[in-house]
Scaffold this motif. Structure first.
Motif, PDB file in Angstrom:
ATOM      1  N   ASN A 162       0.841  -1.205   0.000  1.00 30.05           N
ATOM      2  CA  ASN A 162       0.000   0.000   0.000  1.00 30.05           C
ATOM      3  C   ASN A 162       0.876   1.256   0.000  1.00 30.05           C
ATOM      4  O   ASN A 162       0.576   2.231  -0.690  1.00 30.05           O
ATOM      5  CB  ASN A 162      -0.910   0.005   1.235  1.00 30.05           C
ATOM      6  N   GLU A 173      -1.417   6.772   1.813  1.00 30.59           N
ATOM      7  CA  GLU A 173      -1.613   5.342   2.030  1.00 30.59           C
ATOM      8  C   GLU A 173      -3.059   5.050   2.430  1.00 30.59           C
ATOM      9  O   GLU A 173      -3.637   4.030   2.038  1.00 30.59           O
ATOM     10  CB  GLU A 173      -0.658   4.855   3.124  1.00 30.59           C
ATOM     11  N   ALA A 174      -3.657   5.972   3.180  1.00 34.47           N
ATOM     12  CA  ALA A 174      -5.061   5.805   3.581  1.00 34.47           C
ATOM     13  C   ALA A 174      -5.991   5.794   2.368  1.00 34.47           C
ATOM     14  O   ALA A 174      -6.963   5.041   2.306  1.00 34.47           O
ATOM     15  CB  ALA A 174      -5.466   6.926   4.539  1.00 34.47           C
ATOM     16  N   LYS A 177      -5.841   2.442   0.721  1.00 33.53           N
ATOM     17  CA  LYS A 177      -6.662   1.474   1.464  1.00 33.53           C
ATOM     18  C   LYS A 177      -8.146   1.650   1.141  1.00 33.53           C
ATOM     19  O   LYS A 177      -8.877   0.676   0.973  1.00 33.53           O
ATOM     20  CB  LYS A 177      -6.432   1.646   2.973  1.00 33.53           C
ATOM     21  N   THR A 178      -8.575   2.902   1.030  1.00 36.94           N
ATOM     22  CA  THR A 178      -9.981   3.173   0.697  1.00 36.94           C
ATOM     23  C   THR A 178     -10.321   2.645  -0.694  1.00 36.94           C
ATOM     24  O   THR A 178     -11.379   2.030  -0.905  1.00 36.94           O
ATOM     25  CB  THR A 178     -10.262   4.693   0.756  1.00 36.94           C
ATOM     26  N   LEU A 180      -8.880   0.184  -2.220  1.00 39.17           N
ATOM     27  CA  LEU A 180      -8.898  -1.276  -2.170  1.00 39.17           C
ATOM     28  C   LEU A 180     -10.192  -1.796  -1.546  1.00 39.17           C
ATOM     29  O   LEU A 180     -10.736  -2.817  -1.988  1.00 39.17           O
ATOM     30  CB  LEU A 180      -7.678  -1.795  -1.399  1.00 39.17           C
ATOM     31  N   ILE A 181     -10.700  -1.105  -0.540  1.00 39.03           N
ATOM     32  CA  ILE A 181     -11.974  -1.511   0.072  1.00 39.03           C
ATOM     33  C   ILE A 181     -13.088  -1.464  -0.971  1.00 39.03           C
ATOM     34  O   ILE A 181     -13.924  -2.366  -1.065  1.00 39.03           O
ATOM     35  CB  ILE A 181     -12.314  -0.587   1.275  1.00 39.03           C
ATOM     36  N   ASP A 191      -9.960 -10.101   0.055  1.00 37.84           N
ATOM     37  CA  ASP A 191      -8.543  -9.782   0.245  1.00 37.84           C
ATOM     38  C   ASP A 191      -7.860  -9.468  -1.084  1.00 37.84           C
ATOM     39  O   ASP A 191      -8.448  -9.615  -2.154  1.00 37.84           O
ATOM     40  CB  ASP A 191      -7.821 -10.928   0.970  1.00 37.84           C
ATOM     41  N   ARG A 192      -6.588  -9.069  -0.977  1.00 38.33           N
ATOM     42  CA  ARG A 192      -5.818  -8.640  -2.144  1.00 38.33           C
ATOM     43  C   ARG A 192      -5.651  -9.753  -3.165  1.00 38.33           C
ATOM     44  O   ARG A 192      -5.829  -9.554  -4.362  1.00 38.33           O
ATOM     45  CB  ARG A 192      -4.429  -8.162  -1.687  1.00 38.33           C
TER      46      ARG A 192
END
Length: 207
Positions: A162, A173-174, A177-178, A180-181, A191-192
């Protein structure tokens, strides 16, 4: 009342067999076609009540023939009779205007009832096809990934963390993550690894 039937199949032995089981049972086989183009021409000339249509035929296939009959406003009901029940076969045929869809392993009594129902304008689906269509209806619509989500997923597929993905895309990085969600939700995964696998399967990522 006698129901007139046109048989469209590229295998002569199949046409012979169908003609044999329908003759003298309240049905009249008025013609036979070896491909979709012949089926359309004969249906226009003979005006049968029902066309028994194979899907995979040389030249003009069954789906194209069904669509052409619908375009011409031909009143014949088309009952697909095939060995194929995959989504890529079933859905285009139904969307093109087929009244019903049966598999060639159906018992002859089921076939008779299906032709009678089709002649009345009733939808007829084999159990396997019906469950497949219901599954597609119940399946949530797939929302496409945004360009940024694809960029994040592409980097993840190449092994980026990430933090590394964030640095390459000049975002936090946040934010990665968003993204990816959102990707997980759209692809129906948790998951990834699964996200990457499904994305490759659907052709979203280059090989």
């Amino acid at each position: 009342m006698t129901i007139s039937v046109l048989i469209a199949d590229d295998h002569p032995i199949v046409r012979d067999g169908l003609r044999g089981i329908f003759t003298g049972r309240g049905f009249e086989v008025v013609g036979e076609a070896a491909n979709g183009a012949e089926a359309v021409a004969l249906a226009e000339r003979l005006r049968p009540d029902v066309v028994l249509m194979d899907l995979r035929m040389p030249g003009t296939d069954g789906v194209a023939a069904i669509a052409e009959l619908a375009r011409l406003g031909n009143p014949a009901r088309v009952l697909v009779l095939t060995t194929y029940d995959t989504d890529s076969d079933v859905l285009p045929a139904i969307e093109a205007g087929a009244t019903g869809y049966l598999l060639k392993d159906a018992p002859r009594e089921d076939l008779f009832r299906a032709v009678e129902a089709a002649a009345r304008g009733e939808a007829v689906l084999s159990p396997a096809v019906a469950s497949r269509l219901l599954g597609r209806i119940r399946e949530p619509a797939r929302e496409p990934l945004s360009q940024r989500e694809l960029e994040v997923l592409t980097l993840v597929a190449r092994g980026s963390t990430n933090k590394e993905a964030a640095k390459k895309l000049f975002i936090s990085e946040a934010t990665v993550k968003t993204h990816l969600i959102h990707v997980y939700a759209k692809l129906g995964v948790k998951d990834r690894a699964a996200a990457v696998a499904v994305a490759f399967e659907r052709g979203l990522l280059g090989s």
